[in-house]
Scaffold this motif. Structure first.
Motif, PDB file in Angstrom:
ATOM      1  N   LEU A 123      14.816  35.671  32.689  1.00 55.39           N
ATOM      2  CA  LEU A 123      15.657  34.689  32.724  1.00 55.39           C
ATOM      3  C   LEU A 123      15.786  33.833  31.242  1.00 55.39           C
ATOM      4  O   LEU A 123      14.567  33.218  30.985  1.00 55.39           O
ATOM      5  CB  LEU A 123      15.475  33.828  33.764  1.00 55.39           C
ATOM      6  CG  LEU A 123      16.517  32.596  33.794  1.00 55.39           C
ATOM      7  CD1 LEU A 123      17.912  33.090  33.977  1.00 55.39           C
ATOM      8  CD2 LEU A 123      15.986  31.847  34.951  1.00 55.39           C
ATOM      9  N   LEU A 124      16.759  33.800  30.625  1.00 56.66           N
ATOM     10  CA  LEU A 124      16.710  33.204  29.298  1.00 56.66           C
ATOM     11  C   LEU A 124      17.567  31.717  29.773  1.00 56.66           C
ATOM     12  O   LEU A 124      18.732  31.919  30.107  1.00 56.66           O
ATOM     13  CB  LEU A 124      17.438  33.886  28.124  1.00 56.66           C
ATOM     14  CG  LEU A 124      17.303  33.282  26.848  1.00 56.66           C
ATOM     15  CD1 LEU A 124      15.927  32.781  26.180  1.00 56.66           C
ATOM     16  CD2 LEU A 124      18.256  34.018  25.983  1.00 56.66           C
ATOM     17  N   ARG A 171      24.944  33.749  33.775  1.00 58.95           N
ATOM     18  CA  ARG A 171      24.953  33.013  35.308  1.00 58.95           C
ATOM     19  C   ARG A 171      24.863  31.477  35.231  1.00 58.95           C
ATOM     20  O   ARG A 171      24.416  30.972  34.085  1.00 58.95           O
ATOM     21  CB  ARG A 171      23.320  32.991  35.563  1.00 58.95           C
ATOM     22  CG  ARG A 171      23.046  34.677  35.812  1.00 58.95           C
ATOM     23  CD  ARG A 171      22.981  35.300  37.215  1.00 58.95           C
ATOM     24  NE  ARG A 171      22.468  36.722  37.133  1.00 58.95           N
ATOM     25  CZ  ARG A 171      23.036  37.724  37.815  1.00 58.95           C
ATOM     26  NH1 ARG A 171      24.472  37.428  38.244  1.00 58.95           N
ATOM     27  NH2 ARG A 171      22.707  38.723  37.763  1.00 58.95           N
ATOM     28  N   SER A 172      25.349  30.970  35.988  1.00 61.44           N
ATOM     29  CA  SER A 172      25.564  29.384  36.213  1.00 61.44           C
ATOM     30  C   SER A 172      24.250  29.277  36.500  1.00 61.44           C
ATOM     31  O   SER A 172      23.447  30.069  37.158  1.00 61.44           O
ATOM     32  CB  SER A 172      26.712  28.981  37.122  1.00 61.44           C
ATOM     33  OG  SER A 172      26.377  29.417  38.425  1.00 61.44           O
ATOM     34  N   LEU A 176      21.613  30.961  40.125  1.00 58.70           N
ATOM     35  CA  LEU A 176      20.050  31.305  40.300  1.00 58.70           C
ATOM     36  C   LEU A 176      19.343  31.258  41.637  1.00 58.70           C
ATOM     37  O   LEU A 176      18.343  31.890  41.693  1.00 58.70           O
ATOM     38  CB  LEU A 176      19.333  30.447  39.255  1.00 58.70           C
ATOM     39  CG  LEU A 176      20.068  30.559  37.621  1.00 58.70           C
ATOM     40  CD1 LEU A 176      19.050  29.872  36.855  1.00 58.70           C
ATOM     41  CD2 LEU A 176      19.891  32.041  37.304  1.00 58.70           C
ATOM     42  N   ALA A 177      19.929  30.492  42.517  1.00 59.87           N
ATOM     43  CA  ALA A 177      19.413  30.209  43.961  1.00 59.87           C
ATOM     44  C   ALA A 177      19.161  31.723  44.508  1.00 59.87           C
ATOM     45  O   ALA A 177      19.814  32.538  44.596  1.00 59.87           O
ATOM     46  CB  ALA A 177      20.188  29.504  44.838  1.00 59.87           C
ATOM     47  N   ASP A 201      14.254  25.936  43.308  1.00 60.31           N
ATOM     48  CA  ASP A 201      12.831  26.586  43.644  1.00 60.31           C
ATOM     49  C   ASP A 201      12.781  28.109  43.791  1.00 60.31           C
ATOM     50  O   ASP A 201      13.956  28.717  44.169  1.00 60.31           O
ATOM     51  CB  ASP A 201      12.528  26.048  45.135  1.00 60.31           C
ATOM     52  CG  ASP A 201      12.402  24.385  44.891  1.00 60.31           C
ATOM     53  OD1 ASP A 201      12.104  23.844  43.778  1.00 60.31           O
ATOM     54  OD2 ASP A 201      12.294  23.799  46.132  1.00 60.31           O
ATOM     55  N   GLY A 202      11.735  28.452  43.734  1.00 63.54           N
ATOM     56  CA  GLY A 202      11.532  29.908  44.030  1.00 63.54           C
ATOM     57  C   GLY A 202      11.973  30.844  43.137  1.00 63.54           C
ATOM     58  O   GLY A 202      12.131  31.953  43.225  1.00 63.54           O
ATOM     59  N   LEU A 203      11.811  30.510  41.815  1.00 66.50           N
ATOM     60  CA  LEU A 203      12.586  31.482  40.784  1.00 66.50           C
ATOM     61  C   LEU A 203      11.251  32.328  39.900  1.00 66.50           C
ATOM     62  O   LEU A 203      11.617  33.339  39.383  1.00 66.50           O
ATOM     63  CB  LEU A 203      12.696  30.311  39.580  1.00 66.50           C
ATOM     64  CG  LEU A 203      13.774  30.664  38.381  1.00 66.50           C
ATOM     65  CD1 LEU A 203      15.180  31.134  39.328  1.00 66.50           C
ATOM     66  CD2 LEU A 203      14.051  29.518  37.683  1.00 66.50           C
TER      67      LEU A 203
END
Ligand code: ATR
Length: 267
Positions: A123-124, A171-172, A176-177, A201-203
């Protein structure tokens, strides 16, 4: 003595003269390397002056990487992919431009941190110049890349460059959730103003690497990553040293030992 410099604005905090000085000492090169602040409207004139004075090349930093790209006689494929140039070589009356930022990031992640990118979900964060400069290298190293940005249109524009080459998704932050990544790279400038992008959280997957391209401080992103259980949290100092080493190698045909320099800088 062959002369080199880094041009930026501002430039007073640049560590590049120190890094190249250590490389030169280590590899016994007869060269000098200084920091030059160009006026915001005087980048091209500064480059021409250095050429006239017989400099062999220079590094280019914020905010001149795009202007540097525009003024080169020859561009490497890396420069073309990044649409930005951070290293100039003055040779045979021509300006040759390349970009060592992406190689620098890859060297730091894969060699220094021992984290292989092939088939990893990355993820950038961010879609400005810093993000654009490392996107192709991440993709070429085999990572699947999602780009998240506040202004989603800018992320989409970057992702669109990969049509035909492979899949890179824009992505917004809201999107990402529920998603998880092996690697999260912060290429936003949020850390410079002590802000955190709006991350859920939880990424982080188990074993995940969190990487902030900013160096010299613990950013809110780095603190977030530690709280969220990222296995490794790194700042951008290694990338800075590695991109410098790549430029040094292009100019001098000798590869410095980056580990020794990185250890010294961390002290
Ligand atoms: P750089 O050359 O450092 O990339 P830039 O081109 O100005 O600088 O880009 C800055 C990036 O950081 C952008 O992606 C910006 O997001 P927007 O395009 O939506 O403006 C991002 N950024 C800056 N501050 C941020 C913050 N507090 N939270 C999230 N993103 C931020």
């Amino acid at each position: 003595t062959d002369r080199y410099a880094v041009i930026g604005n501002p430039i007073s905090h640049s560590k590049s003269p120190l890094i190249h000085g250590l490389f030169a000492e280590q590899t016994r090169q007869d060269m000098s390397y200084e920091a030059i602040e160009a006026p915001l409207d005087g980048f091209a004139a500064t480059v021409q002056r250095l050429r006239t004075e017989g400099y062999k090349g220079c590094n280019v930093t914020v905010p001149f990487k795009f202007e540097a790209y525009a003024m080169c006689d020859q561009l490497s494929s890396r420069a073309r992919e990044a649409k930005a140039v951070n290293t100039l070589i003055f040779r045979d009356g021509e300006i040759l431009g390349t970009n060592t930022d992406g190689v620098g990031l890859l060297a730091d992640i894969e060699n220094n941190l021992g984290f292989k990118l092939m088939w990893k979900d990355a993820l950038l964060l961010g879609a400005g110049g810093a993000a654009a400069g490392v996107l192709w290298p991440l993709f070429n190293a085999g990572a699947g890349v999602d780009i998240a940005n506040r202004t989603v249109d800018k992320a989409q524009a970057l992702a669109d460059e990969f049509k035909g080459a492979g899949t890179v998704y824009a992505r917004s932050y809201e999107e990402l959730a529920g998603r998880k990544y092996d690697l999260v790279i912060n290429a936003t400038s949020s850390g410079l103003s002590d802000e955190l992008p709006p991350l859920p959280d939880g990424l982080f997957k188990p074993g995940a690497l969190a990487y902030d391209m900013v160096y010299g401080r613990e950013t809110p992103f780095m603190a977030f990553a530690r709280r969220q259980g990222a296995a490794v949290v790194a700042d951008g100092l290694g990338m800075l040293v590695e991109q410098a080493a790549e430029a040094f190698c292009l100019w001098r045909d000798v590869r410095p030992d980056t580990r020794a320099v990185l250890d010294k800088l961390r002290k």
